[in-house]
Design a protein around this motif. Structure first.
Motif, PDB file in Angstrom:
ATOM      1  N   ALA A  50       3.087  -3.175  -3.272  1.00 33.11           N
ATOM      2  CA  ALA A  50       2.420  -3.421  -1.995  1.00 33.11           C
ATOM      3  C   ALA A  50       3.388  -3.676  -0.857  1.00 33.11           C
ATOM      4  CB  ALA A  50       1.473  -4.621  -2.144  1.00 33.11           C
ATOM      5  N   GLY A  51       4.689  -3.787  -1.174  1.00 32.60           N
ATOM      6  CA  GLY A  51       5.675  -4.062  -0.135  1.00 32.60           C
ATOM      7  C   GLY A  51       5.714  -5.520   0.263  1.00 32.60           C
ATOM      8  N   LEU A  52       5.209  -6.415  -0.594  1.00 33.55           N
ATOM      9  CA  LEU A  52       5.195  -7.850  -0.298  1.00 33.55           C
ATOM     10  C   LEU A  52       6.323  -8.598  -0.978  1.00 33.55           C
ATOM     11  CD1 LEU A  52       1.351  -8.461  -0.699  1.00 33.55           C
ATOM     12  CD2 LEU A  52       2.624  -7.933   1.395  1.00 33.55           C
ATOM     13  N   LEU A  53       6.983  -7.940  -1.924  1.00 27.73           N
ATOM     14  CA  LEU A  53       8.059  -8.567  -2.686  1.00 27.73           C
ATOM     15  C   LEU A  53       9.165  -7.540  -2.900  1.00 27.73           C
ATOM     16  CD1 LEU A  53       8.891 -11.134  -4.359  1.00 27.73           C
ATOM     17  CD2 LEU A  53       7.801 -10.029  -6.325  1.00 27.73           C
ATOM     18  N   ALA A  54      10.395  -7.947  -2.690  1.00 22.02           N
ATOM     19  CA  ALA A  54      11.522  -7.013  -2.838  1.00 22.02           C
ATOM     20  C   ALA A  54      11.962  -6.951  -4.293  1.00 22.02           C
ATOM     21  CB  ALA A  54      12.682  -7.460  -1.972  1.00 22.02           C
ATOM     22  N   PRO A  55      12.181  -5.753  -4.838  1.00 25.78           N
ATOM     23  CA  PRO A  55      12.768  -5.660  -6.178  1.00 25.78           C
ATOM     24  C   PRO A  55      14.247  -6.031  -6.112  1.00 25.78           C
ATOM     25  CG  PRO A  55      12.550  -3.473  -5.230  1.00 25.78           C
ATOM     26  CD  PRO A  55      11.919  -4.425  -4.251  1.00 25.78           C
ATOM     27  N   GLU A  63       5.270   8.804  -0.367  1.00 27.13           N
ATOM     28  CA  GLU A  63       5.291  10.176   0.178  1.00 27.13           C
ATOM     29  C   GLU A  63       6.712  10.641   0.495  1.00 27.13           C
ATOM     30  OE1 GLU A  63       1.424  11.719   2.166  1.00 27.13           O
ATOM     31  OE2 GLU A  63       2.087   9.975   3.303  1.00 27.13           O
ATOM     32  N   GLY A  64       7.609  10.412  -0.447  1.00 26.82           N
ATOM     33  CA  GLY A  64       8.962  10.931  -0.323  1.00 26.82           C
ATOM     34  C   GLY A  64       9.893  10.099   0.520  1.00 26.82           C
ATOM     35  N   GLU A  65       9.431   8.941   0.995  1.00 25.83           N
ATOM     36  CA  GLU A  65      10.297   8.076   1.793  1.00 25.83           C
ATOM     37  C   GLU A  65      10.435   6.716   1.123  1.00 25.83           C
ATOM     38  OE1 GLU A  65       9.302   7.728   5.876  1.00 25.83           O
ATOM     39  OE2 GLU A  65       9.184   9.893   6.216  1.00 25.83           O
ATOM     40  N   LYS A  66      11.662   6.223   1.073  1.00 21.57           N
ATOM     41  CA  LYS A  66      11.925   4.935   0.459  1.00 21.57           C
ATOM     42  C   LYS A  66      11.335   3.811   1.317  1.00 21.57           C
ATOM     43  CE  LYS A  66      15.756   1.852  -0.760  1.00 21.57           C
ATOM     44  NZ  LYS A  66      17.226   1.674  -0.747  1.00 21.57           N
ATOM     45  N   LEU A  67      10.626   2.874   0.676  1.00 21.75           N
ATOM     46  CA  LEU A  67      10.065   1.747   1.402  1.00 21.75           C
ATOM     47  C   LEU A  67      11.158   0.744   1.761  1.00 21.75           C
ATOM     48  CD1 LEU A  67       6.712   0.961  -0.460  1.00 21.75           C
ATOM     49  CD2 LEU A  67       7.136   2.505   1.457  1.00 21.75           C
ATOM     50  N   GLU A  68      11.020   0.164   2.932  1.00 19.22           N
ATOM     51  CA  GLU A  68      11.983  -0.834   3.388  1.00 19.22           C
ATOM     52  C   GLU A  68      11.823  -2.125   2.588  1.00 19.22           C
ATOM     53  OE1 GLU A  68      11.784  -1.543   7.535  1.00 19.22           O
ATOM     54  OE2 GLU A  68      11.742   0.586   8.076  1.00 19.22           O
ATOM     55  N   ASN A  69      12.903  -2.878   2.532  1.00 24.09           N
ATOM     56  CA  ASN A  69      12.863  -4.198   1.915  1.00 24.09           C
ATOM     57  C   ASN A  69      11.926  -5.082   2.749  1.00 24.09           C
ATOM     58  OD1 ASN A  69      13.459  -6.912   1.140  1.00 24.09           O
ATOM     59  ND2 ASN A  69      15.447  -6.228   0.358  1.00 24.09           N
ATOM     60  N   ASP A  72      13.224  -7.391   5.376  1.00 20.64           N
ATOM     61  CA  ASP A  72      13.752  -6.831   6.615  1.00 20.64           C
ATOM     62  C   ASP A  72      12.646  -6.477   7.609  1.00 20.64           C
ATOM     63  OD1 ASP A  72      16.291  -6.996   5.507  1.00 20.64           O
ATOM     64  OD2 ASP A  72      16.206  -4.954   4.681  1.00 20.64           O
ATOM     65  N   GLN A  73      11.390  -6.764   7.260  1.00 19.70           N
ATOM     66  CA  GLN A  73      10.266  -6.436   8.132  1.00 19.70           C
ATOM     67  C   GLN A  73       9.702  -7.692   8.774  1.00 19.70           C
ATOM     68  OE1 GLN A  73       8.161  -4.049   4.890  1.00 19.70           O
ATOM     69  NE2 GLN A  73       7.616  -2.915   6.729  1.00 19.70           N
ATOM     70  N   LEU A  74       9.213  -7.550   9.987  1.00 19.19           N
ATOM     71  CA  LEU A  74       8.577  -8.661  10.680  1.00 19.19           C
ATOM     72  C   LEU A  74       7.300  -9.076   9.957  1.00 19.19           C
ATOM     73  CD1 LEU A  74       8.669 -10.527  13.147  1.00 19.19           C
ATOM     74  CD2 LEU A  74       7.319  -8.808  14.393  1.00 19.19           C
ATOM     75  N   VAL A  75       6.508  -8.068   9.550  1.00 17.54           N
ATOM     76  CA  VAL A  75       5.282  -8.307   8.781  1.00 17.54           C
ATOM     77  C   VAL A  75       5.385  -7.475   7.504  1.00 17.54           C
ATOM     78  CG1 VAL A  75       2.770  -8.153   8.726  1.00 17.54           C
ATOM     79  CG2 VAL A  75       3.941  -8.673  10.890  1.00 17.54           C
ATOM     80  N   PRO A  76       5.562  -8.102   6.346  1.00 20.87           N
ATOM     81  CA  PRO A  76       5.678  -7.343   5.091  1.00 20.87           C
ATOM     82  C   PRO A  76       4.405  -6.547   4.802  1.00 20.87           C
ATOM     83  CG  PRO A  76       6.382  -9.616   4.790  1.00 20.87           C
ATOM     84  CD  PRO A  76       5.723  -9.551   6.132  1.00 20.87           C
ATOM     85  N   GLY A  77       4.576  -5.430   4.096  1.00 19.63           N
ATOM     86  CA  GLY A  77       3.436  -4.600   3.727  1.00 19.63           C
ATOM     87  C   GLY A  77       3.372  -3.331   4.552  1.00 19.63           C
ATOM     88  N   TYR A  78       2.444  -2.448   4.166  1.00 16.97           N
ATOM     89  CA  TYR A  78       2.324  -1.136   4.805  1.00 16.97           C
ATOM     90  C   TYR A  78       0.851  -0.798   4.976  1.00 16.97           C
ATOM     91  CZ  TYR A  78       7.243  -0.697   3.698  1.00 16.97           C
ATOM     92  OH  TYR A  78       8.588  -0.920   3.621  1.00 16.97           O
TER      93      TYR A  78
END
Length: 334
Positions: A50-55, A63-69, A72-78
Motif C-alpha cells: 500500500a506504500g505505507l511501510l518501506a521495505p 505499472e512498470g514504475e518503482k514506488l517511492e519510499n 520520502d513522501q509528504l503523505v504516504p500511499g498512492y
C-alpha cells in the motif's frame, strides 16, 4: 497484464526477519489472496504494497514504475492503490453517502454525485445511502468500506482480513460481490486472510506465506490437490497422512504411487463396502456432515479422519472405507 509487483521484498523488526525475498505479481481484474498463520508477515506485506511501510530490501513496482519510499513522501500511499482496513475506518456521525463523498471532495459536485451513485449500485448499498454508519451491520460496513476504497477508481484494491467478523451467509454474499467488482471494473484485488476456505472460494490465484517466506503460489485447485508439505496442507483443511508401507497394507491390490509419505483430505476417505474394515472411534457433529475418527483393523495404530454426510455412523461400530489413489498427494513434514 501485471499491475503491481513485489521484487525480493524483505522487512526486519528488532533484528528479526519478518519478510524475506518476497516476489510476485498482481494482474488487472485478478483476485489474488494471501494466506498464512498469524504472525507470518501478512499485515506487514500488505502495508508495504500500500506504500505505507518501506521495505528494508527489495522493491514494489506499479505499472512498470518503482514506488517511492513512503518515508520520502509528504503523505504516504498512492491514489492508484487503496487499502481497506480490517476495522473499516469509516467516518462516524456521517451517512453512507457522506462517507463515500468524503473520498471525493477534490472532485466537482456533478462527478461526485455520479460516482457515488455508481459505487452504491456496484456495492449494493443504495438502500443504505442515508443511514448513519453506527447503525450498520458488519457486512454493510464492509460494503461501504469497499465503496470508499473504490471511490477514486484505483488500479489496485487491498483488503485486510475483509471477512473475519462476518456471519457465514453475509460472508458468502460478499465473496461473490468482491469477485464481481474485480471482473466488472478490471480492478486488481489483493486480500489477506487467515481463512483458506474463503481464499480458495474467491481467489484466481493463491499465495501461501509462512514465517516470512512465500512458500507456494498457484490456483486454489492446484495448491489444494498438491500442497507439497504440511505447512500448506495445515492451512487448507482436515487431512490424513500415510506412509507408503501403510498404503500397501490398506490397498493390497494396488501399487502405491512413488514417494514416502502421502496426504488424503478427509472428504476423500469414502464409505465403501468394498474397502478396508475399520472401527469408528469418535463422531463429531459438524452441521451438514459429521467428522468421524476411525482406526483400520489392519493398522489399529492409525487414527484417520473421514466425513459422514449421511450422519448415520455411530461410535464403536464397524464400517468399510476406500481410498482412491488419484486423490492422494505427496506431503513432506516440515
Amino acid at each position: 497484464m501485471s499491475i503491481l509487483s513485489a521484487h525480493s521484498v524483505g522487512k526486519n523488526y528488532d533484528g528479526r526477519a519478518v519478510l524475506q525475498g518476497i516476489s510476485f505479481e498482481i494482474h488487472k481484474g485478478e483476485v489474488c489472496a494471501l494466506i498464512g498463520r498469524s504472525g507470518s508477515g501478512k499485515t506487514t506485506l500488505i502495508r508495504i504494497l500500500a506504500g505505507l511501510l518501506a521495505p528494508d530490501t527489495g522493491e514494489v513496482w506499479l505499472e512498470g514504475e518503482k514506488l517511492e519510499n513512503p518515508d520520502d513522501q509528504l503523505v504516504p500511499g498512492y491514489e492508484e492503490i487503496r487499502l481497506v482496513h480490517q476495522d473499516f475506518q469509516l467516518k462516524h456521525r456521517m451517512s453512507v453517502k457522506e462517507n463515500i463523498r468524503y473520498e471525493l471532495l477534490s472532485y466537482v459536485p456533478d462527478y461526485q454525485q455520479e460516482r457515488i451513485a455508481d459505487l452504491m449500485k456496484l456495492c449494493r448499498i443504495e438502500h443504505l445511502q442515508d443511514k448513519d454508519i453506527s447503525l450498520l451491520s458488519g457486512g454493510e460496513k464492509q460494503r461501504v468500506a469497499i465503496a470508499r476504497g473504490m471511490a477514486t477508481e484505483p488500479d489496485v484494491l487491498l483488503l485486510d482480513e475483509p471477512f473475519s467478523n462476518l456471519d457465514i451467509n453475509t460472508k458468502a454474499i460478499l465473496l461473490e460481490e468482491v469477485k464481481e467488482i474485480a471482473s466488472s471494473t478490471d480492478t486488481a484485488i489483493f486480500l489477506i486472510t487467515h481463512d483458506a476456505r474463503d481464499a480458495m472460494e474467491i481467489a484466481d490465484r493463491l499465495l501461501v506465506l509462512d514465517s516470512g517466506h512465500l512458500i507456494k503460489t498457484g490456483t486454489p485447485a492446484s495448491i489444494y490437490h498438491a500442497p507439497a508439505d504440511t505447512r500448506v496442507a495445515d492451512l487448507l483443511g482436515l487431512y490424513n497422512t500415510f506412509t507408503r508401507e501403510e498404503l500397501g497394507t490398506l490397498l493390497p491390490d494396488i501399487t502405491p504411487p512413488a514417494g514416502h509419505r502421502f496426504g488424503l483430505w478427509a472428504e476423500d476417505l469414502k464409505l465403501n463396502t468394498k474397502g478396508f474394515a475399520a472401527t469408528i472411534q469418535k463422531v463429531v457433529f459438524g452441521g451438514p456432515y459429521n467428522k468421524v475418527v476411525l482406526s483400520p483393523h489392519s493398522l489399529p495404530h492409525l487414527h484417520l479422519w473421514a466425513l459422514d454426510h449421511s450422519k448415520q455412523i455411530t461410535p464403536k461400530t464397524q464400517a468399510c472405507f476406500s481410498i482412491t489413489v488419484d486423490y492422494l498427494f505427496p506431503v513432506n513434514f516440515v
